[in-house]
Design an enzyme around this catalytic site. Sequence first.
Site, PDB file in Angstrom:
ATOM      1  N   LYS A  11      -0.797  -1.406  -9.674  1.00  0.00           N
ATOM      2  CA  LYS A  11      -0.976  -0.320  -8.726  1.00  0.00           C
ATOM      3  C   LYS A  11      -2.320   0.318  -9.034  1.00  0.00           C
ATOM      4  CE  LYS A  11       2.711   2.849  -7.383  1.00  0.00           C
ATOM      5  NZ  LYS A  11       3.574   3.838  -8.034  1.00  0.00           N
ATOM      6  N   VAL A  62       0.863  -1.172   0.000  1.00  0.00           N
ATOM      7  CA  VAL A  62       0.000   0.000   0.000  1.00  0.00           C
ATOM      8  C   VAL A  62       0.901   1.224   0.000  1.00  0.00           C
ATOM      9  CG1 VAL A  62      -1.818   1.229   1.221  1.00  0.00           C
ATOM     10  CG2 VAL A  62      -1.711  -1.251   1.366  1.00  0.00           C
ATOM     11  N   LYS A 112      -3.403   1.023  -3.407  1.00  0.00           N
ATOM     12  CA  LYS A 112      -2.935  -0.332  -3.129  1.00  0.00           C
ATOM     13  C   LYS A 112      -2.207  -0.942  -4.327  1.00  0.00           C
ATOM     14  CE  LYS A 112      -6.302  -1.527   0.357  1.00  0.00           C
ATOM     15  NZ  LYS A 112      -7.625  -2.084   0.612  1.00  0.00           N
ATOM     16  N   ASP A 118      12.045  10.187  -3.881  1.00  0.00           N
ATOM     17  CA  ASP A 118      11.533   9.337  -2.809  1.00  0.00           C
ATOM     18  C   ASP A 118      12.343   8.049  -2.737  1.00  0.00           C
ATOM     19  OD1 ASP A 118       9.963   8.788  -0.644  1.00  0.00           O
ATOM     20  OD2 ASP A 118       8.223   8.124  -1.805  1.00  0.00           O
TER      21      ASP A 118
END
Length: 853
Positions: A546, A526, A531, A644
């Site tokens: 996804k 998740v 999710k 990220d």
Amino acid sequence: MISNAPVLVCISLLLNALAVSSDNSSDSLLLGCGLENGGKDVDGRQWSSDSKYLTGGNTVASKSSHQDPSLLSEVPYMTARVFTSEASYRFPVQPDKRYWLRLHFYPSVYGSFNPADSYFEVTANGITLLSNFSAFITCQALSQAYLDREYSLAPLNSDSLTLTFKPSDKHNGAFAFVNGIQLIPMPEVFGSSAVMVGNQDQTLDTTTSTFQTMFRLNVGGQYIPPNQDSDLSRTWYDDTPYLYGAASGITSHVEKNVTINYQSMPKYIAPLDVYSTSRSMGSDNNVNMGFNLTWIFQIDPNFMYLTRLHFCDYVETKVNQIVFNIFINNQTAQREADVVAWSGGQGMTTYKDYVIYVGDSPGDENLWLALHPDPETKPEYYDAMLNGVEIFKMNDTILAGPNPQPSQMLLEHEQEKKSFDNKKKTSNTVVIGGAAGGAAGFALVTAICIAAFQRKNRDPGSYTQTSSWLPLYGNSHSSGSKSTISGKSCASNNISAMAQGLCRYFSLQEIKHATKNFDESNVIGVGGFGKVYKGVIDNGFKVAIKRSNPQSEQGVNEFQTEIEMLSKLRHKHLVSLIGFCEEDDEMCLVYDYMARGTLREHLYKGNKPTDTLSWKRRLEICIGAARGLHYLHTGAKYTIIHRDVKTTNILCDENWVAKVSDFGLSKTGPDMNNAGHVSTVVKGSFGYLDPEYFRRQQLTEKSDVYSFGVVLFEALCARPVLNPNLPKEQVSLADWALLCKRKGTLEDIIDPNLKGKINPESLKKFADTAEKCLSDHGLDRPSMNDLCWNLEFALNLQENNGGSRHASREESEFEEVSLGDDENKNLSTANEQEDSSENSSAIFSQIANPKGR
Ligand SMILES: *[C@@H]1O[C@H](CO)[C@@H](O)[C@H](O)[C@H]1NC(C)=O
Ligand SMILES: *[C@@H]1O[C@H](CO)[C@@H](O)[C@H](O)[C@H]1NC(C)=O
Ligand SMILES: *[C@@H]1O[C@H](CO)[C@@H](O)[C@H](O)[C@H]1NC(C)=O
Ligand SMILES: *[C@@H]1O[C@H](CO)[C@@H](O)[C@H](O)[C@H]1NC(C)=O
Ligand SMILES: *[C@@H]1O[C@H](CO)[C@@H](O)[C@H](O)[C@H]1NC(C)=O
Ligand SMILES: *[C@@H]1O[C@H](CO)[C@@H](O)[C@H](O)[C@H]1NC(C)=O
Ligand SMILES: *[C@@H]1O[C@H](CO)[C@@H](O)[C@H](O)[C@H]1NC(C)=O
Ligand SMILES: *[C@@H]1O[C@H](CO)[C@@H](O)[C@H](O)[C@H]1NC(C)=O
Ligand SMILES: *[C@@H]1O[C@H](CO)[C@@H](O)[C@H](O)[C@H]1NC(C)=O
């Protein structure tokens, strides 16, 4: 011209026989133009210099200054032969053989030559292949960086081929160029006679024709690269971009217990993969009677086209089970097509050729191919099917068509990008967004052109109302009457046509089928986006899906960003995007399934003893991820900042190859345009955030380096990057590890599983590297390239100084790990079995079940 079509000549059979016995490569030429010393391409093929075949004229060898990231290989694209006046190559050929001629063009700046000024003509023994040709405009219209043209030259009756390049005299300063030439003897694949559409009694002998390949599609299947073709180094593309309308039928794959049989048909006609997949209409007779399974191809008007259809019915076993009509441009090309009757049985291959003349009245810039059940003979099922299609333009003297016209929207997009680039230069911030390059394709057309065409017809003059931008994909699979375009469908407007061309479109039905209607038991993760489900497509191919949260607007943007970015970025250490789905407010991205999941779960989440990664493996994973990030930072047209980087975004496939995933937070150029600079909203994950980015809100690739430094300490210490339950100074791993490193107590906090197993030199190198990544100022941090080098060095130290006992211990650890692997396998087979159970698909409409019956 049609009426006096010549009759079939027996020579074709003769040639055919000769061709089969021919050897394959001895006299083929692979020339890198302007590549003085030759070189190997990504597939290991040797390209040699073109100079010895040149016969006079003014030419220069030149090198491109910019390598577009979509170029799979430097050879042959990065060098060019530039012709400032008419000049020719002369190649030796066998007079009685058919030849492939492939020309490769990469319109880039070559020295003082600007590709926008290049217009030229190419002739081959007097046959005009290209005229007033601009590779630059063509690539722009297709939104790709380079293009390949493929011709099949009829036997030349001469022992040489003269290939002439002539700059246009209509444009000041025009020049010609070419990057690569392939000349390959081929069997007479056009040996059979073709049916004339609209004149069924007539057949046309095609053995003396020269052809240009326009389209070559593996219907219902996937891209087949040249090295997987059956000996003719052809490229086969996915057919989905060419499907017309919402009714795209269903795809299927041959069952394991059925063998594809070529019988007497030569294998080179088409590879096994083409015949192993197909598209048919579905299992509901009433639904099928209500629509045509239709593909649409943009072509040049005023030419004859040969359409070759490949068939292999691996489901039906008897005659008159499926009988259908084939329409080409609304004319009946074939009545009562019965594949089993043609081929002789289940799993037998066959193909049919149809020739049609396309005039130049309005609407003739398209070739329509449609299949519809034929109820006349009362077949058992009302259905139709197709395995592969090839479309060739044919003529004996001229094959050149006009340059395509880039769509208005593309031009606007390009403009935006330029002004963004300029801003970027002045504001000195490096960012982001790979809007370049593209797939190889000789085809003049991709989905975009069709989209543009449909807009032209349905929605005249309006560029703001762009819902036709994705007309091939937008609708849901409803049975005829209600085809709803979702309210969010405009989101797909912003996905570039190229991205669409590079990845596959999945219908919601397919996605639901793959995930068993988003069954919770299939959830494997998740994220911020939503999710992530495990799924199985194409009868057994595992994927990760996804699914976005339909409510979040941010989701829409990130969805698009990710498609844009990932579809253009291909690297061993980046997770590949396979396709996407956008339908009924659902947005899904489909990726390669990474069997071993995230790096984090192998470090501490699972905490099973068998899960312990050896130091060597951790190093290898870090090196892989660093390479992926290095590619993002430097390999693409623009610097792409991941934003990220963390251990849950580093995934491993079944061979423990690390792949970086999740570009959802990366930003693309045009978006940046509005903000004027890099987003001021700090994104990323706490614990990994570059403090400099936090302070100055200025993003550079060194922000990723910082986060990667945290990843390195995480790999070493196997603990969460933030753990609020610990004493204050230990909460943040980055701070705590740095403190320990400076105090010389780092040994105390490393993963207990690694204690005594790391070579001290290796540990020192690794820790020093990680520490540098966490430098306060971006300038002091190493580049990803330096990082790769340092980590490789640490790996070397581990491998070479460890002593043999040490090494064997490492080995046994791997065995433990692969035990874990077997367990996984066991699990997934179980799931696959469930997936193939007939009953799950019954939940969805009849169209969803690929077997049909
Ligand atoms: C050429 O053909 C021979 C035998 O027919 C085969 O062994 C060889 O692999 C082929 N080479 C290539 C490059 O296809
Ligand atoms: C192949 O297997 C399917 C079921 O999996 C069965 O329906 C079909 O009859 C089999 N075909 C052959 C030729 O055995
Ligand atoms: C074929 O029919 C479709 C509508 O069914 C039409 O839009 C198209 O223009 C026709 N094509 C030709 C070549 O007539
Ligand atoms: C299928 O295509 C043919 C040829 O264009 C056309 O005549 C027919 O009406 C179409 N059928 C349906 C159901 O659209
Ligand atoms: C080849 O193309 C030219 C120009 O389009 C046309 O005039 C000629 O009839 C064509 N020849 C054949 C055999 O198609
Ligand atoms: C050559 O191509 C360009 C771009 O498509 C076009 O504008 C021009 O009119 C063409 N010239 C000729 C002589 O066809
Ligand atoms: C698509 O792009 C246009 C401008 O190019 C923008 O106005 C629109 O909001 C974008 N749509 C989405 C859903 O992002
Ligand atoms: C693997 O599968 C076998 C039989 O299918 C089963 O008995 C065994 O428990 C499974 N092992 C695991 C670890 O799931
Ligand atoms: C589907 O399978 C499950 C268990 O495998 C069974 O309980 C259920 O009745 C089946 N449903 C249908 C519609 O066959």
